[in-house]
Enzyme design. Structure first.
Site, mmCIF file in Angstrom:
data_model
loop_
_atom_site.group_PDB
_atom_site.id
_atom_site.type_symbol
_atom_site.label_atom_id
_atom_site.label_comp_id
_atom_site.label_asym_id
_atom_site.label_seq_id
_atom_site.Cartn_x
_atom_site.Cartn_y
_atom_site.Cartn_z
ATOM 1 N N ILE A 162 13.100 -44.135 -47.576
ATOM 2 C CA ILE A 162 14.294 -44.558 -46.829
ATOM 3 C C ILE A 162 14.208 -46.037 -46.459
ATOM 4 C CG2 ILE A 162 15.688 -44.158 -44.745
ATOM 5 C CD1 ILE A 162 14.704 -41.194 -44.857
ATOM 6 N N ALA B 77 14.601 -42.220 -37.722
ATOM 7 C CA ALA B 77 13.394 -41.527 -38.199
ATOM 8 C C ALA B 77 13.151 -40.259 -37.376
ATOM 9 C CB ALA B 77 12.205 -42.460 -38.156
ATOM 10 N N ASP C 202 19.979 -41.996 -34.337
ATOM 11 C CA ASP C 202 20.457 -40.716 -34.861
ATOM 12 C C ASP C 202 19.561 -39.586 -34.381
ATOM 13 O OD1 ASP C 202 22.047 -38.992 -36.565
ATOM 14 O OD2 ASP C 202 20.362 -38.961 -37.972
ATOM 15 N N GLU D 231 15.955 -32.551 -29.009
ATOM 16 C CA GLU D 231 17.206 -32.229 -29.702
ATOM 17 C C GLU D 231 17.470 -30.740 -29.557
ATOM 18 O OE1 GLU D 231 16.927 -33.666 -33.730
ATOM 19 O OE2 GLU D 231 16.751 -35.740 -33.098
ATOM 20 N N HIS E 10 21.652 -36.458 -34.990
ATOM 21 C CA HIS E 10 20.774 -36.152 -36.139
ATOM 22 C C HIS E 10 21.598 -35.724 -37.366
ATOM 23 C CE1 HIS E 10 16.411 -34.811 -37.212
ATOM 24 N NE2 HIS E 10 17.042 -35.302 -38.260
#
Ligand code: NAD
Length: 311
Positions: free
Chosen positions: A152, A232, A257, A262, A282
């Site tokens: 990435i 990441a 993100d 989460e 995410h």
């Protein structure tokens, strides 16, 4: 071939289709509680998770008491899986690195531009009927530091170079060839890179070494007014320290993100709600193309793993 596969997080239906063609039955039980998962995992040859399900030693041991042979991660990072416990129990891990590289790289650049142009703030005020036009900055000519020059990171570097950014990278692996091929300068240490960077973008996996890599101490090394981007893992940065850095002017904007917890708890929400933060839930790999690719590769990985383990 026969077998049963348990899918506990949303994955493209192509997965079930391909497995069915190979005589493997996929059962979708999205949103199972931990207790339900612990009591049923042993009935399946493989389970498919994304980043939400914790696949720890207890879950793997419960599976190994029955027929569990494969844990498939429909995505890249395997930090939610106890890799050592899986190895000890002879359970294979299948993941699909690379399937979402383009999607994550595109989102990274989108978030970077949104942060540089203060586009979210402008949008929120426009929705309230306010004609407020914040003064942003161009990315062209700015120095981008990429932390973690893997798949990435490299794709982000290529797009950033096309925009006209000057790009540096920091990695613990020998990436001299990959950097030279993309006109990217390598830095010896993260601190050396931070001193020069206008934008810092994180692309490392979550490991004991990268946990809270961006913390109060490293934030002191950032150039005043720089932009931090994290697509990441949330735990690579210390949320409270990042919030402080926004308030004391070290960071002019943050684009994220991924979040330490989460879904986010009150701590992460304090950062997410900051006026100079642009945040997404995410969604890096949440594109039609990435999800289709992931489903196809996960199916192939499960079939191959079950085949070799039976053979
Ligand atoms: P990759 O393995 O190709 O690249 C990671 C790079 O980080 C490697 O070059 C590695 O050497 C480097 N690295 C590891 N530890 C380091 C350290 N301590 N310091 C500096 N560099 C270090 O992985 P990738 O496919 O590029 O993915 C990167 C990360 O992006 C994944 O691990 C995952 O956490 C995250 N990701 C997020 C999403 C999303 O939806 N937002 C989707 C896919 C991946």
């Amino acid at each position: 071939m026969h077998g049963r596969v348990l899918i506990v997080e949303p994955v493209d239906s192509k997965l079930d289709e391909i497995l069915a063609r190979h005589g493997i039955r996929a059962e979708r039980r999205i949103g199972l509680t931990r207790a339900e998962l612990l009591s049923s995992v042993s009935e399946y040859d493989a389970i498919v998770v994304r980043s939400h399900t914790l696949v720890d030693a207890a879950l793997l041991e419960a599976g190994a008491r029955g027929r569990l042979k494969v844990v498939a991660r429909a995505g890249t990072g395997i930090d939610n899986i106890d890799v050592e416990a899986a190895a000890r129990l002879g359970i294979r891990i299948v993941n699909v690195p690379g399937a979402s590289t383009q999607s994550v790289a595109e989102l990274t650049i989108a978030l970077m531009i949104m942060a540089a142009r203060r586009a979210l703030e402008a949008n929120l005020r426009l929705r309230r009927g306010e004609w407020y036009r914040p003064l942003g900055v161009e990315l062209h000519g700015k120095r981008l530091l990429i932390v973690g020059f893997g798949r990435i990171g490299r794709r982000v570097a290529e797009i950033a170079r096309a925009i006209g950014m000057r790009v540096s990278a920091y990695d613990i692996a020998d990436v001299r060839e990959e950097a030279a091929a993309r006109g990217v300068d390598l830095v010896e240490s993260i601190e050396a890179g931070l001193r020069e960077a206008d934008v810092v973008s994180l692309h490392v996996p979550l490991t004991p070494q990268t946990y809270h890599m961006i913390n109060r101490t490293t934030l002191q090394k950032f150039k005043r007014g720089s932009i931090l981007v994290n697509t990441a893992r949330g735990k690579v940065m210390d949320t409270n320290a990042v919030l402080e850095a926004l308030d004391n002017g070290i960071l002019s904007a943050v684009a994220i993100d991924v979040h330490e917890n989460e879904p986010p708890t009150e701590r992460e929400l304090r950062l997410i709600r900051h006026p100079r933060v642009v945040a997404t839930p995410h969604i890096g790999a949440s594109t039609l193309e990435a999800q289709r690719r992931i489903a196809e590769l996960v199916a192939a990985g499960i079939i191959r793993a079950l085949d070799t383990m039976r053979g």
